[in-house]
Design an enzyme around this catalytic site. Sequence first.
Site, PDB file in Angstrom:
ATOM      1  CG  HIS B  59      -1.811  -1.202   1.307  1.00 55.55           C
ATOM      2  ND1 HIS B  59      -1.339  -2.424   1.686  1.00 55.55           N
ATOM      3  CD2 HIS B  59      -3.130  -1.360   1.043  1.00 55.55           C
ATOM      4  CE1 HIS B  59      -2.338  -3.295   1.664  1.00 55.55           C
ATOM      5  NE2 HIS B  59      -3.430  -2.684   1.274  1.00 55.55           N
ATOM      6  CD  GLU B 240      -7.053  -4.477  -1.139  1.00 57.32           C
ATOM      7  OE1 GLU B 240      -6.416  -3.448  -0.942  1.00 57.32           O
ATOM      8  OE2 GLU B 240      -7.579  -5.130  -0.214  1.00 57.32           O
TER       9      GLU B 240
END
Lengths: 154, 279
Positions: B59, B240
């Site tokens: 991230h 995701e």
Amino acid sequence: MTSPRDIHAYLAEFDDIPGTRVYTAKRARQGYQLNQFAMSLMKPENRERWKADEAAYLDDWKITPEQKQAVLDRDYNRLLDLGGNIYFLAKVFSTDGLSFLQAVSTMSGMSVEDYSAMMVAGGRSPEGVRSIKANAAGANAAASPADTKDVGDS
Amino acid sequence: MARITAGVATSHIPALGVAVDLGKTEEAYWTPAFAGYDWTKAWEAEQKPDVVILVYNDHASAFDMKIIPTFAIGCAEEYEPADEGWGPRQVPNVVGHPDLAWHIAQSLILDEFDMTIINEMTVDHGLTVPLSMMFGQPAAWPCKVIPIAVNVVTYPPPSGNRCWALGEAIARAVESFPDDLNVQVWGTGGMSHQLQGPRAGLINAPWDNDFLDGLVGDSDRLRHMPHIDYLREAGSEGIELVMWLIMRGSLGTSTRLLHRHYHVPASNTAVGHIVLEPT
């Protein structure tokens, strides 16, 4: 092989989702310097310089005047439109001491309390926020305004 | 011979890691989220996997916009937790398995997957939170970990079909490694959530549960689902879930359900968790 064969059609669909900015190559190019600026705030020494004088810190980055103003305003929806990505912009609101939940609520036009209550009640329903085109087509039919009132088009 | 004995999938919600680190897991808000992992904690303690191949996304921690690998495999001896802006998580370093990792990397490349090989990186909550959910707070993680990082941030991410096929290729690679190793493949991220824009907070529980259904048994319908369906139905960060298909693909043609958990909400998201074994 199940990938789309028409990249233009593939990308065009991303503009049809209400209240959503998909991080496409176009946005990645537009926001490269903006996102790298945000990434720089992962270092403590940079955070100190940033906090001391935000505008001066931004002058070190090749970002546009619009991007600069949106950062200073903490206008996250505007920053997404200008090529920002939420995982990078998170470094800015983390430096401000805000959680994801606090920052995300500002993008949805809700108070932190109202947003939290919505999540505890099961989150935002996908009803009415799947497709801008479908909403327009159904505008004369039975579309419920309540489903979309908090969600502007991107 | 190394063998894949099970597949595990879970959300990797940062707030769950914070709850573990700050000792808040007994608070009323968090107990329903954590309760669904009790079964798995006990099961993992019995299973004692030697290696976990852990599929996750970074991230904007180890990787920024300079380099964006679609599929990357960690071949390092060890990985330190990343400083995500408020200091690194106080969890053990993640110990790799370079011999198996390099073996898998070579096998995947010969299998026509163009892997990026990573020899130095930090690992963020995407990797460490799943370890906390399955293993609690040990002094050292009880198994070695091979990180596989997937780009699900900059479009296009890999297709579901490509992820499934990568899982199949990982299985072939593991099966050709001579050492006797108990290997699990974990897929992390998801389920429905959107962290950006006016549509933030989207949760689609029926869709999430249908996705969980699709992981069990011998159907491969999920590998054919286009990206736009994830975005419309599961929110912008729901994409995701393609990483779960790498786990599913690695288990072969059919799976059996061992455990399943779903809870809303935890922070901004839905918690999803499933444990499968190949049949």
